[in-house]
Design an enzyme around this catalytic site. Structure first.
Site, PDB file in Angstrom:
ATOM      1  N   THR A  71      -3.717  -7.824 -13.212  1.00 54.84           N
ATOM      2  CA  THR A  71      -3.072  -6.775 -12.398  1.00 54.84           C
ATOM      3  C   THR A  71      -3.694  -5.417 -12.717  1.00 54.84           C
ATOM      4  O   THR A  71      -3.079  -4.379 -12.439  1.00 54.84           O
ATOM      5  CB  THR A  71      -1.548  -6.712 -12.673  1.00 54.84           C
ATOM      6  OG1 THR A  71      -1.331  -6.638 -14.087  1.00 54.84           O
ATOM      7  CG2 THR A  71      -0.817  -7.903 -12.097  1.00 54.84           C
ATOM      8  N   ARG A  81      -7.736  -4.040 -12.747  1.00 55.60           N
ATOM      9  CA  ARG A  81      -8.733  -3.690 -11.731  1.00 55.60           C
ATOM     10  C   ARG A  81      -9.668  -4.874 -11.554  1.00 55.60           C
ATOM     11  O   ARG A  81     -10.008  -5.563 -12.532  1.00 55.60           O
ATOM     12  CB  ARG A  81      -9.553  -2.475 -12.166  1.00 55.60           C
ATOM     13  CG  ARG A  81      -8.869  -1.133 -11.974  1.00 55.60           C
ATOM     14  CD  ARG A  81      -8.683  -0.749 -10.509  1.00 55.60           C
ATOM     15  NE  ARG A  81      -8.077   0.545 -10.319  1.00 55.60           N
ATOM     16  CZ  ARG A  81      -6.756   0.777 -10.246  1.00 55.60           C
ATOM     17  NH1 ARG A  81      -5.893  -0.218 -10.325  1.00 55.60           N
ATOM     18  NH2 ARG A  81      -6.295   2.000 -10.052  1.00 55.60           N
ATOM     19  N   GLU A 118     -12.398  -4.532  -2.806  1.00 56.32           N
ATOM     20  CA  GLU A 118     -11.139  -4.598  -2.062  1.00 56.32           C
ATOM     21  C   GLU A 118     -11.374  -3.941  -0.716  1.00 56.32           C
ATOM     22  O   GLU A 118     -11.894  -2.813  -0.694  1.00 56.32           O
ATOM     23  CB  GLU A 118     -10.028  -3.868  -2.827  1.00 56.32           C
ATOM     24  CG  GLU A 118      -9.658  -4.593  -4.102  1.00 56.32           C
ATOM     25  CD  GLU A 118      -8.569  -3.912  -4.911  1.00 56.32           C
ATOM     26  OE1 GLU A 118      -8.126  -2.803  -4.524  1.00 56.32           O
ATOM     27  OE2 GLU A 118      -8.165  -4.471  -5.932  1.00 56.32           O
ATOM     28  N   HIS A 121      -3.629  -6.145  -3.909  1.00 59.08           N
ATOM     29  CA  HIS A 121      -3.393  -4.970  -4.767  1.00 59.08           C
ATOM     30  C   HIS A 121      -2.007  -4.366  -4.502  1.00 59.08           C
ATOM     31  O   HIS A 121      -1.887  -3.267  -3.944  1.00 59.08           O
ATOM     32  CB  HIS A 121      -4.503  -3.929  -4.552  1.00 59.08           C
ATOM     33  CG  HIS A 121      -4.631  -2.966  -5.702  1.00 59.08           C
ATOM     34  ND1 HIS A 121      -5.798  -2.357  -6.062  1.00 59.08           N
ATOM     35  CD2 HIS A 121      -3.706  -2.506  -6.590  1.00 59.08           C
ATOM     36  CE1 HIS A 121      -5.609  -1.567  -7.098  1.00 59.08           C
ATOM     37  NE2 HIS A 121      -4.328  -1.635  -7.441  1.00 59.08           N
TER      38      HIS A 121
HETATM   39  C1  GLV Z   1      -2.719   1.133  -8.936  1.00 61.57           C
HETATM   40  O1  GLV Z   1      -3.499   0.256  -9.119  1.00 61.57           O
HETATM   41  C2  GLV Z   1      -2.775   2.389  -9.586  1.00 61.57           C
HETATM   42  O2  GLV Z   1      -3.726   2.651 -10.333  1.00 61.57           O
HETATM   43  O3  GLV Z   1      -1.866   3.190  -9.363  1.00 61.57           O
END
Ligand code: GLV
Length: 325
Positions: free
Chosen positions: A232, A234, A263, A282
């Site tokens: 979760t 990058r 992405e 994402h």
């Molecule tokens: C989401 O991935 C963020 O960095 O806020």
């Protein structure tokens, strides 16, 4: 009158606060982010830039916007899309939105971990395809959760919130993170030990030059056979080709990815063919309240920068402010 460019419509919760002090906002109203050229063209001459993680802001973009640029505020906690060193060199503070998305992102990591372990997405597809003929002792068996070991790579705010949740699921938690203090019964270990012992590995490090492709073929080879990987953080932290090989050969049981590189993920990406790989677009911080709070923090950073005040959440604060003290 200050000029402000905001690269996408963000929740009104944040916008209204900016408008109170700076009524003249220029907001990109496209559904897709502005291209580099469009961003530069619209932001040229701006005093403040409020951007998202879909905007790549490097030194050339900053220079093209102009030397009057006083603040870059991103509605995200991660700032790998911004060249922070280039901003620091130009004396520009960079704001982010930490804290308010910690719970939502930890929840997402947990949702993905359980879904991958219990094959929820695959089972849903199976049923909807009309393949369910009877209850069976061996139908879609998953991985056990309670009593297993969770290894968290990166024990910052989100990593710790995951460890907190793990206590309620009877997981043993270990983590690898230089300098992070133990919390929530999680024990620090070196990376090799974490990979050897963990049934679930959660990636929670920011993307930097040091963490790029941290999860590569070697990392995956060291994981416990049959383990589950959740990312979760990058997409760039993970070598997707290596992950494909590890999943295809069933070296690891499953993976669940909230983030990919690039992405959006192209539809011909081989990972999309795999039943044991869950991929979502994402969504770690994607709850209404969380996004409102992120917009609020981004607005507060923007306003502070425009007023020449210290940003409440500034990633380069030491370089920008402390050396001036
Ligand atoms: C989401 O991935 C963020 O960095 O806020």
């Amino acid at each position: 009158m200050k000029k402000i460019f905001i690269t996408r419509a963000i929740p009104e919760f944040g916008l209204s606060l900016v408008r109170e002090s700076f009524p003249r906002l220029d907001i990109w109203d496209g559904e897709l982010p502005p291209s580099r050229e469009e961003l530069v063209q619209r932001a040229r001459g701006a005093d403040g830039l409020l951007c998202l993680l879909t905007d790549k802001i490097d030194g050339d973009v900053m220079d093209a916007i102009g030397s009057q640029l006083k603040v870059i505020s991103s509605m995200s906690v991660g700032v790998d899309h911004i060249d922070v060193a280039a901003a620091t060199a130009r004396g520009i503070p960079v704001g982010n939105t930490p804290g308010v998305l910690t719970d939502a992102t930890a929840d997402q990591a947990f949702a993905l971990m359980l879904s991958a372990a219990r094959r929820i997405v695959e089972a849903d597809r199976f049923l909807k395809a009309g393949k369910w003929v009877t209850w069976s002792p061996s139908l879609l068996l998953g991985a056990d959760f309670a009593g297993s070991t969770l290894g968290i790579v990166g024990f910052g705010r989100i990593g710790q919130a995951i460890a907190k949740r793990a206590q309620g699921f009877d997981l043993r938690v270990i983590y690898h993170s230089p300098n992070a203090q133990p919390a929530y019964n999680a024990h620090p270990v070196d990376l090799d030990t974490l990979l050897r012992e963990s049934d679930f590995v959660s990636i929670n490090v920011p993307l930097t030059a040091q963490t790029k492709h941290l999860v590569n073929a070697k990392f995956l080879a060291k994981m416990k056979p049959g383990a589950v990987l959740v990312n979760t953080a990058r997409g760039g932290v993970l070598d997707q080709k290596a992950l494909y090989a590890a999943l295809k050969s069933n070296k690891i049981f499953a993976a669940a990815l909230d983030v990919t590189d690039p992405e959006p993920l192209p539809l011909d990406c081989p990972l999309l063919e795999l039943e044991n790989c869950i991929i979502v677009p994402h969504l770690g911080s994607a709850s209404k309240k969380t996004r409102e709070m992120m917009a609020l923090l981004a607005a507060q950073n923007l306003i502070a920068g425009l007023k020449g005040e210290r940003l409440p959440n500034c990633v380069n604060s030491q370089a920008i402010y402390d050396e001036k003290l």
